[in-house]
Write a protein that holds these residues in place. Sequence first.
Motif, PDB file in Angstrom:
ATOM      1  N   HIS A   7      47.672  32.042  -4.439  1.00  0.00           N
ATOM      2  CA  HIS A   7      48.467  30.898  -3.764  1.00  0.00           C
ATOM      3  C   HIS A   7      47.596  30.796  -2.828  1.00  0.00           C
ATOM      4  O   HIS A   7      46.892  31.729  -2.198  1.00  0.00           O
ATOM      5  CB  HIS A   7      49.575  32.055  -2.994  1.00  0.00           C
ATOM      6  CG  HIS A   7      50.787  31.647  -1.982  1.00  0.00           C
ATOM      7  ND1 HIS A   7      51.723  30.640  -2.402  1.00  0.00           N
ATOM      8  CD2 HIS A   7      50.344  30.935  -0.901  1.00  0.00           C
ATOM      9  CE1 HIS A   7      52.268  30.649  -1.325  1.00  0.00           C
ATOM     10  NE2 HIS A   7      52.042  30.284  -0.219  1.00  0.00           N
ATOM     11  N   HIS A   9      46.048  27.596   0.025  1.00  0.00           N
ATOM     12  CA  HIS A   9      46.190  26.106   0.808  1.00  0.00           C
ATOM     13  C   HIS A   9      45.492  25.922   1.454  1.00  0.00           C
ATOM     14  O   HIS A   9      44.917  25.513   2.623  1.00  0.00           O
ATOM     15  CB  HIS A   9      47.181  26.249   2.078  1.00  0.00           C
ATOM     16  CG  HIS A   9      48.252  26.644   2.138  1.00  0.00           C
ATOM     17  ND1 HIS A   9      50.074  25.848   1.466  1.00  0.00           N
ATOM     18  CD2 HIS A   9      49.595  28.077   1.836  1.00  0.00           C
ATOM     19  CE1 HIS A   9      50.754  26.488   1.452  1.00  0.00           C
ATOM     20  NE2 HIS A   9      49.982  28.015   1.812  1.00  0.00           N
ATOM     21  N   GLU A 110      55.121  26.438  -3.243  1.00  0.00           N
ATOM     22  CA  GLU A 110      55.868  27.005  -3.301  1.00  0.00           C
ATOM     23  C   GLU A 110      57.235  26.739  -2.851  1.00  0.00           C
ATOM     24  O   GLU A 110      57.442  25.600  -2.461  1.00  0.00           O
ATOM     25  CB  GLU A 110      55.287  28.141  -1.903  1.00  0.00           C
ATOM     26  CG  GLU A 110      54.933  27.500  -0.240  1.00  0.00           C
ATOM     27  CD  GLU A 110      54.145  28.725   0.439  1.00  0.00           C
ATOM     28  OE1 GLU A 110      53.735  28.405   1.003  1.00  0.00           O
ATOM     29  OE2 GLU A 110      55.328  29.570   1.063  1.00  0.00           O
ATOM     30  N   HIS A 168      54.962  35.992  -3.790  1.00  0.00           N
ATOM     31  CA  HIS A 168      54.455  35.723  -2.840  1.00  0.00           C
ATOM     32  C   HIS A 168      54.056  36.336  -1.743  1.00  0.00           C
ATOM     33  O   HIS A 168      55.375  36.368  -1.042  1.00  0.00           O
ATOM     34  CB  HIS A 168      53.486  34.612  -2.890  1.00  0.00           C
ATOM     35  CG  HIS A 168      53.175  33.398  -1.013  1.00  0.00           C
ATOM     36  ND1 HIS A 168      52.119  34.139  -0.411  1.00  0.00           N
ATOM     37  CD2 HIS A 168      54.284  33.105  -0.003  1.00  0.00           C
ATOM     38  CE1 HIS A 168      51.947  33.606   0.751  1.00  0.00           C
ATOM     39  NE2 HIS A 168      54.143  32.824   0.749  1.00  0.00           N
ATOM     40  N   ASP A 216      46.593  33.128   0.470  1.00  0.00           N
ATOM     41  CA  ASP A 216      47.252  32.543   1.378  1.00  0.00           C
ATOM     42  C   ASP A 216      46.372  31.931   2.505  1.00  0.00           C
ATOM     43  O   ASP A 216      46.547  31.058   3.705  1.00  0.00           O
ATOM     44  CB  ASP A 216      48.325  32.633   2.643  1.00  0.00           C
ATOM     45  CG  ASP A 216      50.260  32.322   2.368  1.00  0.00           C
ATOM     46  OD1 ASP A 216      49.404  31.397   2.215  1.00  0.00           O
ATOM     47  OD2 ASP A 216      50.688  33.126   3.323  1.00  0.00           O
TER      48      ASP A 216
HETATM   49 ZN   LIG Z   1      51.674  29.934   1.379  1.00  0.00          ZN
END
Ligand SMILES: [Zn+2]
Length: 264
Positions: A7, A9, A110, A168, A216
């Motif tokens: 997970h 970005h 997500e 998550h 994350d």
């Molecule tokens: Zn996220």
Amino acid sequence: MHLVDVHTHLDHPQFEKDLLDVIKRAKAAGIVAVITQGVDHERNLALLELAKLDPMIKVAFGMYPLDALNVEVDPELAAGDDYSRRTKTSFADTLDAIEEHKDAIIAIGEVGMDFKYSKDHETQSANFRQIVRLAKRIHKPLIVHSRNAEKEILDILEDEQYFHVDMHCFSGSRKLLERGIKLGLMFSIPTNVVRNQQFQQAVEALPIGNILTETDAPYLGPYKDLRNEPANIKEAILKIAELKRMDPVEVANAIYFNYQKMFL
Ligand SMILES: [Zn+2]
């Protein structure tokens, strides 16, 4: 060692300037898969381009719960979050695009529910249920974000009998964590586990077979106030090994096995 970040970005503005270096450092650290998360229709499509940079990058198409509602978030509530929260595309069109690109994506994420930043529980629940049904239909794992909505998420998953799910950054109660374990859900532990007691307790409670790792990034790094990146997964592995009293290589192998079982 094969490490995974399920997970992250990578399309975040904070990576705009040096993404190639970030990828290089990830590879040097032993990362073999980075699942970059879509948060709305436009960014989902852009991720397909970004993934061409390196085969290590896997794409998840998603819809952040607040984007799905198409609501503007109270800027005070969303302090520190530099993602804008309004998409030009409707929820239904985003779901269609997920289905259309199902062979190009590794997961749906997500997605989830956020009761902290929006009080519209009903629409969020209905949206999430639709996403679960889509995942079931196209056989894709879900990567779920939940803020103060853990019980409602588990209720819907149970209702729909769909457990091919990674929670998550799970911050529900111990009781809800145990309920999730019983359902066979995965829990991705973020890199800030090195300094966050709640995630340390979650690691202690979780069987190794239910654990995945995530950054994350750019958020939730091992070092406070420093931008996070996939290479930092190794810090999480060391901390998990310490908490589980296991060898770090053994932890990494187990998590890589979990990743393969979940996503491949
Ligand atoms: Zn996220």
